[in-house]
Design a protein around this motif. Structure first.
Motif, PDB file in Angstrom:
ATOM      1  N   ARG A  65      -5.594 -16.269 -36.918  1.00  0.00           N
ATOM      2  CA  ARG A  65      -5.560 -15.459 -35.698  1.00  0.00           C
ATOM      3  C   ARG A  65      -6.971 -15.120 -35.244  1.00  0.00           C
ATOM      4  O   ARG A  65      -7.272 -15.098 -34.051  1.00  0.00           O
ATOM      5  CB  ARG A  65      -4.759 -14.163 -35.928  1.00  0.00           C
ATOM      6  CG  ARG A  65      -3.270 -14.387 -35.931  1.00  0.00           C
ATOM      7  CD  ARG A  65      -2.545 -13.098 -35.538  1.00  0.00           C
ATOM      8  NE  ARG A  65      -2.942 -11.947 -36.326  1.00  0.00           N
ATOM      9  CZ  ARG A  65      -2.466 -11.655 -37.531  1.00  0.00           C
ATOM     10  NH1 ARG A  65      -1.579 -12.461 -38.094  1.00  0.00           N
ATOM     11  NH2 ARG A  65      -2.869 -10.580 -38.171  1.00  0.00           N
ATOM     12  N   ARG A  68      -8.249 -18.002 -33.350  1.00  0.00           N
ATOM     13  CA  ARG A  68      -7.630 -18.123 -32.048  1.00  0.00           C
ATOM     14  C   ARG A  68      -8.220 -17.105 -31.069  1.00  0.00           C
ATOM     15  O   ARG A  68      -8.494 -17.426 -29.914  1.00  0.00           O
ATOM     16  CB  ARG A  68      -6.114 -17.931 -32.160  1.00  0.00           C
ATOM     17  CG  ARG A  68      -5.402 -19.114 -32.779  1.00  0.00           C
ATOM     18  CD  ARG A  68      -3.903 -19.036 -32.518  1.00  0.00           C
ATOM     19  NE  ARG A  68      -3.270 -17.908 -33.174  1.00  0.00           N
ATOM     20  CZ  ARG A  68      -2.781 -17.939 -34.409  1.00  0.00           C
ATOM     21  NH1 ARG A  68      -2.873 -19.047 -35.129  1.00  0.00           N
ATOM     22  NH2 ARG A  68      -2.188 -16.879 -34.923  1.00  0.00           N
ATOM     23  N   GLU A  69      -8.415 -15.864 -31.544  1.00  0.00           N
ATOM     24  CA  GLU A  69      -8.979 -14.845 -30.669  1.00  0.00           C
ATOM     25  C   GLU A  69     -10.409 -15.197 -30.282  1.00  0.00           C
ATOM     26  O   GLU A  69     -10.833 -14.956 -29.144  1.00  0.00           O
ATOM     27  CB  GLU A  69      -8.921 -13.481 -31.346  1.00  0.00           C
ATOM     28  CG  GLU A  69      -7.505 -12.956 -31.490  1.00  0.00           C
ATOM     29  CD  GLU A  69      -7.444 -11.492 -31.855  1.00  0.00           C
ATOM     30  OE1 GLU A  69      -8.465 -10.796 -31.689  1.00  0.00           O
ATOM     31  OE2 GLU A  69      -6.381 -11.036 -32.292  1.00  0.00           O
ATOM     32  N   CYS A  70     -11.171 -15.757 -31.221  1.00  0.00           N
ATOM     33  CA  CYS A  70     -12.548 -16.146 -30.905  1.00  0.00           C
ATOM     34  C   CYS A  70     -12.562 -17.243 -29.850  1.00  0.00           C
ATOM     35  O   CYS A  70     -13.449 -17.266 -28.989  1.00  0.00           O
ATOM     36  CB  CYS A  70     -13.276 -16.599 -32.166  1.00  0.00           C
ATOM     37  SG  CYS A  70     -13.686 -15.248 -33.296  1.00  0.00           S
ATOM     38  N   THR A  73     -12.028 -15.486 -26.551  1.00  0.00           N
ATOM     39  CA  THR A  73     -13.224 -14.728 -26.170  1.00  0.00           C
ATOM     40  C   THR A  73     -14.346 -15.661 -25.731  1.00  0.00           C
ATOM     41  O   THR A  73     -15.101 -15.348 -24.803  1.00  0.00           O
ATOM     42  CB  THR A  73     -13.693 -13.860 -27.350  1.00  0.00           C
ATOM     43  OG1 THR A  73     -12.615 -13.052 -27.801  1.00  0.00           O
ATOM     44  CG2 THR A  73     -14.843 -12.967 -26.938  1.00  0.00           C
ATOM     45  N   ILE A 140      -7.271  -9.840 -22.171  1.00  0.00           N
ATOM     46  CA  ILE A 140      -7.932  -9.160 -23.279  1.00  0.00           C
ATOM     47  C   ILE A 140      -8.111  -7.701 -22.897  1.00  0.00           C
ATOM     48  O   ILE A 140      -8.465  -7.384 -21.756  1.00  0.00           O
ATOM     49  CB  ILE A 140      -9.299  -9.795 -23.600  1.00  0.00           C
ATOM     50  CG1 ILE A 140      -9.120 -11.215 -24.154  1.00  0.00           C
ATOM     51  CG2 ILE A 140     -10.075  -8.959 -24.593  1.00  0.00           C
ATOM     52  CD1 ILE A 140     -10.419 -11.924 -24.442  1.00  0.00           C
ATOM     53  N   ALA A 167      -7.948  -6.578 -28.325  1.00  0.00           N
ATOM     54  CA  ALA A 167      -6.614  -7.116 -28.546  1.00  0.00           C
ATOM     55  C   ALA A 167      -6.349  -8.208 -27.522  1.00  0.00           C
ATOM     56  O   ALA A 167      -6.407  -7.970 -26.331  1.00  0.00           O
ATOM     57  CB  ALA A 167      -5.563  -6.016 -28.419  1.00  0.00           C
ATOM     58  N   VAL A 168      -6.065  -9.393 -27.989  1.00  0.00           N
ATOM     59  CA  VAL A 168      -5.661 -10.475 -27.095  1.00  0.00           C
ATOM     60  C   VAL A 168      -4.161 -10.342 -26.911  1.00  0.00           C
ATOM     61  O   VAL A 168      -3.397 -10.487 -27.859  1.00  0.00           O
ATOM     62  CB  VAL A 168      -6.015 -11.849 -27.694  1.00  0.00           C
ATOM     63  CG1 VAL A 168      -5.578 -12.966 -26.766  1.00  0.00           C
ATOM     64  CG2 VAL A 168      -7.509 -11.922 -27.955  1.00  0.00           C
ATOM     65  N   VAL A 171      -1.915 -14.990 -26.923  1.00  0.00           N
ATOM     66  CA  VAL A 171      -2.693 -16.135 -27.407  1.00  0.00           C
ATOM     67  C   VAL A 171      -1.766 -17.307 -27.743  1.00  0.00           C
ATOM     68  O   VAL A 171      -2.009 -18.085 -28.639  1.00  0.00           O
ATOM     69  CB  VAL A 171      -3.541 -15.758 -28.654  1.00  0.00           C
ATOM     70  CG1 VAL A 171      -4.655 -14.843 -28.256  1.00  0.00           C
ATOM     71  CG2 VAL A 171      -2.681 -15.131 -29.752  1.00  0.00           C
ATOM     72  N   ARG A 176      -1.670 -11.248 -32.679  1.00  0.00           N
ATOM     73  CA  ARG A 176      -3.027 -10.822 -32.368  1.00  0.00           C
ATOM     74  C   ARG A 176      -3.621 -10.140 -33.586  1.00  0.00           C
ATOM     75  O   ARG A 176      -2.907  -9.667 -34.478  1.00  0.00           O
ATOM     76  CB  ARG A 176      -3.048  -9.901 -31.158  1.00  0.00           C
ATOM     77  CG  ARG A 176      -2.367  -8.569 -31.366  1.00  0.00           C
ATOM     78  CD  ARG A 176      -2.265  -7.843 -30.033  1.00  0.00           C
ATOM     79  NE  ARG A 176      -1.750  -6.503 -30.215  1.00  0.00           N
ATOM     80  CZ  ARG A 176      -1.191  -5.806 -29.244  1.00  0.00           C
ATOM     81  NH1 ARG A 176      -1.071  -6.323 -28.042  1.00  0.00           N
ATOM     82  NH2 ARG A 176      -0.748  -4.594 -29.456  1.00  0.00           N
ATOM     83  N   LEU A 177      -4.933 -10.080 -33.605  1.00  0.00           N
ATOM     84  CA  LEU A 177      -5.636  -9.574 -34.781  1.00  0.00           C
ATOM     85  C   LEU A 177      -5.396  -8.092 -34.980  1.00  0.00           C
ATOM     86  O   LEU A 177      -5.180  -7.629 -36.087  1.00  0.00           O
ATOM     87  CB  LEU A 177      -7.139  -9.850 -34.638  1.00  0.00           C
ATOM     88  CG  LEU A 177      -8.032  -9.481 -35.817  1.00  0.00           C
ATOM     89  CD1 LEU A 177      -7.612 -10.246 -37.053  1.00  0.00           C
ATOM     90  CD2 LEU A 177      -9.476  -9.795 -35.482  1.00  0.00           C
TER      91      LEU A 177
END
Length: 455
Positions: A65, A68-70, A73, A140, A167-168, A171, A176-177
């Motif tokens: 995760r 994926r969030e990176c 971003t 985001i 918080a995404v 995704v 989300r993370l």
């Protein structure tokens, strides 16, 4: 940890900051000629705990995760957002490599200039609106917008540094993370719904934090104050803040009304989005014209002189290389004196030009972590600055602060003490003994005296 290499290519040089999710280090990307970078390191177990995953959570799921969030971003491309270069794993740590942004934190800048001139406050808020619109467009939510996560560059541009706990909201697979229910953020700037954790947090939470920031920029204080987070939440839910007009009579009433809407306890009663807030701020933005003289990091400059060149652009340090030699022993470009070919030797510089060159060297050395050389350069630059600008000028004050801080950082406590004492005397007379900048200087003074055995 100095000298450690992350992923075999990012050499860490000095700590830049520490937060709930990890540490941020300054460093260099050795694969790209030593390009300055900021590297955020997060231990996966610590992130799992703060993300509400529990001790038995599958850490590999968390790492996936994070990646994926990176990726989401990294899609952001806006001058008000720090650029993400790389992300990955190094042992038990997750790392995020970002652009290293020159300048100073908004918290430090505000401590020196609180309260802001109205046009400065509006300029900062408008720049933040532009960046938040970009963030919210890719679903985001930042969730930790605060002065410590905002940097003002020397050219006046405002940059949001940390999307680290963002918080995404979508995704692809809905994960989300930072999961709903995990209260992450800074209580003073946190929206009530975020603090309670009982509903999903949306862009309106970032607009609330923007309202807290704008209130603080205009008045020099937060809208709600309490010793504990629970007390802050109670006030946010049940008490109105002191009206801006009472604390800042020169603030336009419509601007005060906008701040009140941003601070509404009901997310639905706040402005619809960052675009609406920017439109409301637009009438109060600085008008085109020359930047204010003698004021470094003027956040109104991008509006007064849009896209104008930065007159004192620092030179990035590069690794020294030997120039190619010509057949006669001179450089391949035909210059033996260091001047540009065909133009002769450089002309003699005025004291102001010499000071400008020195400041450029200082910035380059700071970026490279050479603090001892910075201290020596600043010690020589101060008399020239006093001669060129006068003892009481803002640039001299800034140089003295940097000189004192660098002396402390390099352990030169005996040299630092008189500089700190002078700054304390001047700032106390201007700002009072309880100003945050004065309090920080007193802490530095006590450290110096302790290390020198004066206590």
């Amino acid at each position: 940890m100095n000298g450690r290499r992350v992923a075999g290519r990012y050499e860490l040089t000095e700590p830049l900051g520490k937060g709930a999710m990890g540490q941020v280090w300054g460093g260099h990307d050795l694969s790209l000629g030593g390009r300055p970078v900021a590297v955020k390191l997060m231990h996966s177990g610590r992130v799992a705990s703060l993300s509400g995953l529990g001790s038995q959570a599958d850490l590999q799921e968390l790492r996936d995760r994070f990646q994926r969030e990176c990726r989401v971003t990294a899609q952001l491309d806006h001058p008000g957002l720090v650029t993400v270069f790389d992300a990955g794993e190094d042992g038990e740590e997750l790392y995020l490599v970002m652009q290293r942004v020159e300048g100073g934190d908004l918290s430090d800048h505000l401590a020196e200039h609180a309260p802001y001139p109205v046009d400065w406050a509006v300029a900062v808020a408008a720049q933040l609106c532009s960046a938040l619109a970009e963030v919210h467009a890719v679903r985001i939510v930042h969730r930790d917008l605060k002065p410590g996560n905002i940097r003002i560059r020397p050219d006046g541009r405002v940059v949001i540094l940390d999307l680290g706990i963002a918080a995404v909201t979508d995704v692809g697979d809905g994960t989300r993370l930072t999961r709903t229910g995990a209260m992450v953020g800074t209580p003073v700037y946190m929206a009530p719904e975020q603090a309670m954790g009982d509903i999903p947090v949306g862009p309106a939470a970032d607009l609330y934090a923007l309202g807290v920031l704008l209130y603080e920029l205009l008045t020099g204080r937060a809208p709600f104050e309490a010793p504990e987070a629970t007390g802050l939440l109670y006030k946010k839910l049940h008490e109105p803040p002191v009206p801006i007009g009472r604390l800042r009579p020169d603030a336009p009433p419509a601007l005060a009304t906008l701040v009140g809407r941003l601070l509404d306890r009901d997310p639905a009663a706040r402005p619809a989005d960052a675009h609406e807030v920017h439109a409301a701020l637009a009438p109060y933005l600085p008008r085109p014209g020359p930047p204010s003289p003698g004021l470094p990091m003027d956040p109104g400059r991008p509006f007064r002189t849009p896209l104008a060149p930065w007159p004192d652009r620092p030179v990035r340090p590069t690794r020294p290389t030997s120039p190619p030699r010509g057949p006669t022993g001179s450089s391949a470009h035909g210059s033996t004196s260091g001047s540009m070919p065909g133009f002769g030797p450089p002309p003699a510089m005025t004291p102001a030009e010499d000071l400008s060159r020195t400041l450029t060297q200082v910035r380059a050395l700071l970026s490279a972590g050479h603090y001892t050389q910075v201290a020596e350069l600043l010690g020589r630059a101060l008399p020239a600055a006093v001669a060129a600008h006068g003892e009481g000028s803002p640039i001299v004050r800034t140089l003295r602060k940097q000189y004192a801080a660098t002396l402390v950082d390099t352990g030169q406590y005996a040299r630092a003490l008189p500089e700190i004492a002078r700054l304390i005397q001047e700032l106390t007379a201007e700002l009072g003994p309880y100003d945050p900048a004065v309090q920080q200087l007193r802490q530095d003074e006590a450290l110096c005296m302790q290390r020198l055995g004066a206590y």
